[in-house]
Design an enzyme around this catalytic site. Structure first.
Site, short mmCIF file in Angstrom:
data_model
loop_
_atom_site.label_atom_id
_atom_site.label_comp_id
_atom_site.label_asym_id
_atom_site.label_seq_id
_atom_site.Cartn_x
_atom_site.Cartn_y
_atom_site.Cartn_z
N SER A 21 0.91 -1.34 -0.09
CA SER A 21 0.03 0.02 0.07
C SER A 21 0.74 1.05 -0.01
O SER A 21 1.97 1.09 -0.51
CB SER A 21 -0.89 -0.04 1.16
OG SER A 21 -1.76 1.02 1.20
N ASN A 22 0.45 2.47 0.31
CA ASN A 22 1.21 3.64 0.50
C ASN A 22 0.70 4.54 1.76
O ASN A 22 -0.23 4.16 2.38
CB ASN A 22 1.00 4.36 -0.87
CG ASN A 22 -0.25 4.62 -1.15
OD1 ASN A 22 -1.01 5.40 -0.60
ND2 ASN A 22 -1.05 4.02 -2.34
N CYS A 23 1.37 5.75 1.80
CA CYS A 23 0.92 6.46 2.88
C CYS A 23 -0.20 7.30 2.96
O CYS A 23 -0.43 8.09 3.67
CB CYS A 23 2.22 7.59 3.21
SG CYS A 23 3.75 6.50 3.24
#
Ligand code: C5P
Length: 209
Positions: A21-23
């Site tokens: 995923s990402n931030c």
């Protein structure tokens, strides 16, 4: 107007308990949704996994992966006047998703990835007269990449931000953005995500006139 707004990250599962995923936290997309509702618009809000609450008056569709988000976007696209694609869609997903939790002793320490569909490019292929706004979060050359994306993804406007600047990007309440259209580039100062949401809705209203 009826608006389709996407927000947050997507989550690309490797097995039932692990993912890529990402931030992204969804703050920017939810702020735009709030601004749109306050201005009297109807909002279809599609978001990946986030821990913040969606605005009460939004019609909320939670999703997990980029493929889920694409399906939800395609479902609502025919009934909206504009799309604001704020979501930080993962570019890649694991080629295979294991049904059971992988065991460290038996799995190979390599994950094969395949590209996710580009949702904006898919919108471009089938859209009728909807206005489309995209985002470009970069860590350098944000404006250069934004102009390229505007053309490639067939957008009416792109909101560019350099996520490496203090006070900008993921997980903070402020952002520093530029609005890029075919005709001009407008640089905005450091603002709260709420204020930026209002500015985006104002530009969208102007474009729709
Ligand atoms: O190419 P890049 O990911 O930087 O483009 C960002 C813009 O494209 C954002 O508006 C994002 O929501 C959208 N996007 C998309 N589908 C993807 C990746 C990004 O629609 N697979």
């Amino acid at each position: 107007m009826r608006l389709l707004i996407t927000a947050g990250p997507t989550r690309e599962h490797i097995d039932p308990v692990r993912f890529l995923s990402n931030c992204s936290t969804g703050k920017m997309g939810f702020a735009i949704a709030e601004a749109a509702i306050a201005a009297g618009h109807e909002v279809e809000l599609i978001a990946g996994p986030v821990s913040i609450k969606p605005p009460a008056k939004a019609n909320y569709t939670p999703v997990v992966s980029a493929c889920d988000m694409l399906a939800a976007v395609m479902k609502y696209l025919p009934i909206v006047d504009a799309v604001i694609m704020t979501a930080a869609v993962a570019d890649w997903r694991p080629a295979e998703q294991a049904q059971d939790k992988l065991k460290k002793h038996t799995m190979e320490p390599v994950i094969k990835l395949v590209p996710n569909p580009d949702i904006l490019s898919e919108i471009k292929k089938v859209k009728t007269n909807q206005l489309v706004i995209g985002f470009a979060a970069e860590t350098r050359n944000a404006l250069e990449y934004a102009k390229d994306k505007l053309e490639r993804k067939g957008l009416d406007m792109i909101v560019a931000n350099d996520v490496s600047l203090p006070g900008a990007g993921f997980a903070v309440d402020t952002n520093i953005v530029s609005f890029v259209t075919q005709k001009n580039i407008e640089h905005l100062p450091l603002m709260s995500k709420q204020e930026i949401g209002c500015e985006i809705i104002r530009r969208l209203e102007e474009m729709s006139r």
